[in-house]
Write a protein that holds these residues in place. Structure first.
Motif, mmCIF file in Angstrom:
data_model
loop_
_atom_site.group_PDB
_atom_site.id
_atom_site.type_symbol
_atom_site.label_atom_id
_atom_site.label_comp_id
_atom_site.label_asym_id
_atom_site.label_seq_id
_atom_site.Cartn_x
_atom_site.Cartn_y
_atom_site.Cartn_z
ATOM 1 N N PRO A 30 0.796 -1.229 0.000
ATOM 2 C CA PRO A 30 0.000 0.000 0.000
ATOM 3 C C PRO A 30 0.829 1.279 0.000
ATOM 4 O O PRO A 30 0.330 2.336 -0.372
ATOM 5 C CB PRO A 30 -0.817 -0.115 1.282
ATOM 6 C CG PRO A 30 -0.074 -1.042 2.146
ATOM 7 C CD PRO A 30 0.640 -1.988 1.228
ATOM 8 N N PHE A 31 2.098 1.212 0.385
ATOM 9 C CA PHE A 31 2.932 2.411 0.458
ATOM 10 C C PHE A 31 3.668 2.697 -0.840
ATOM 11 O O PHE A 31 3.785 3.841 -1.261
ATOM 12 C CB PHE A 31 3.920 2.289 1.618
ATOM 13 C CG PHE A 31 3.228 2.078 2.939
ATOM 14 C CD1 PHE A 31 2.483 3.087 3.517
ATOM 15 C CD2 PHE A 31 3.304 0.854 3.578
ATOM 16 C CE1 PHE A 31 1.826 2.902 4.711
ATOM 17 C CE2 PHE A 31 2.648 0.658 4.780
ATOM 18 C CZ PHE A 31 1.904 1.679 5.354
ATOM 19 N N THR A 32 4.169 1.644 -1.473
ATOM 20 C CA THR A 32 4.948 1.835 -2.703
ATOM 21 C C THR A 32 4.180 1.438 -3.958
ATOM 22 O O THR A 32 4.660 1.666 -5.063
ATOM 23 C CB THR A 32 6.242 1.008 -2.648
ATOM 24 O OG1 THR A 32 5.896 -0.388 -2.602
ATOM 25 C CG2 THR A 32 7.087 1.395 -1.452
ATOM 26 N N ASN A 33 3.030 0.817 -3.779
ATOM 27 C CA ASN A 33 2.201 0.312 -4.873
ATOM 28 C C ASN A 33 2.915 -0.762 -5.692
ATOM 29 O O ASN A 33 2.560 -1.035 -6.833
ATOM 30 C CB ASN A 33 1.721 1.455 -5.776
ATOM 31 C CG ASN A 33 0.427 1.100 -6.477
ATOM 32 O OD1 ASN A 33 -0.352 0.280 -5.990
ATOM 33 N ND2 ASN A 33 0.188 1.715 -7.617
ATOM 34 N N THR A 34 3.925 -1.388 -5.119
ATOM 35 C CA THR A 34 4.652 -2.471 -5.767
ATOM 36 C C THR A 34 3.798 -3.728 -5.767
ATOM 37 O O THR A 34 3.216 -4.091 -4.750
ATOM 38 C CB THR A 34 5.969 -2.751 -5.020
ATOM 39 O OG1 THR A 34 6.722 -1.550 -4.959
ATOM 40 C CG2 THR A 34 6.775 -3.838 -5.703
#
Length: 161
Positions: A30-34
């Motif tokens: 959710p933070f890097t959208n990786t």
């Protein structure tokens, strides 16, 4: 030739889909959208719990899990690297490995009841000894000065219905 419906088979679980007869699981940080590929599994339950392990790691207690009752048992990745997350997901999938000699998984079965069935359960007394709600039972009173050994005591359901 692959079944056209197999790729579009809807799942009752989050984060998984069927492809070529196997269940795939993936999520995003959710933070890097990786994007994290969590692997392919033989059953939808294994893929779903693998998804739960990754999502619980990234989102913590705010995550929407497929099996929320198993949140404390889910393995945590050592780091947020894709390899560590995938390894934790593989370990999570082993949590629901079928028991030796049986075909059923070790997960509890979720049964959906109709509202009328739920109300019938609520209305029925906890009756493990065959005593109905309108019957009485004999008391084995500890203090026989206050009560005769054979005094009848009204049946009181445990649940206070």
């Amino acid at each position: 030739m692959a079944d056209i419906n197999a790729a579009t088979t809807p799942s009752v679980y989050r984060g998984i889909r069927m492809r070529d007869g196997k269940w795939m699981s993936e999520t995003r940080d959710p933070f890097t959208n990786t994007r994290y590929w969590l692997g392919t599994y033989t059953t939808p339950e294994k893929a779903a719990i693998a998804y739960d392990a990754a999502v619980h790691y990234f989102n913590g207690h705010n995550s929407h899990l497929n099996f929320p009752h198993m949140a404390t048992a889910l393995p945590r990745p050592a780091t947020s690297s894709k390899e560590d997350v995938r390894e934790a997901c593989k370990k999570a999938s082993l949590l629901i490995e079928p028991s030796v000699g049986t075909r059923s998984s070790s997960l509890p079965t979720h049964i959906q009841l109709l509202p009328t069935q739920i109300q019938a359960i609520r209305d029925s007394p906890l009756d493990c000894y065959g005593i109905s709600s309108n019957q009485t039972y004999l008391s084995n009173a500890a203090n026989l000065d206050d009560m005769n050994e054979f005094d009848e005591v009204p049946y009181d359901p445990v649940w206070g219905l």
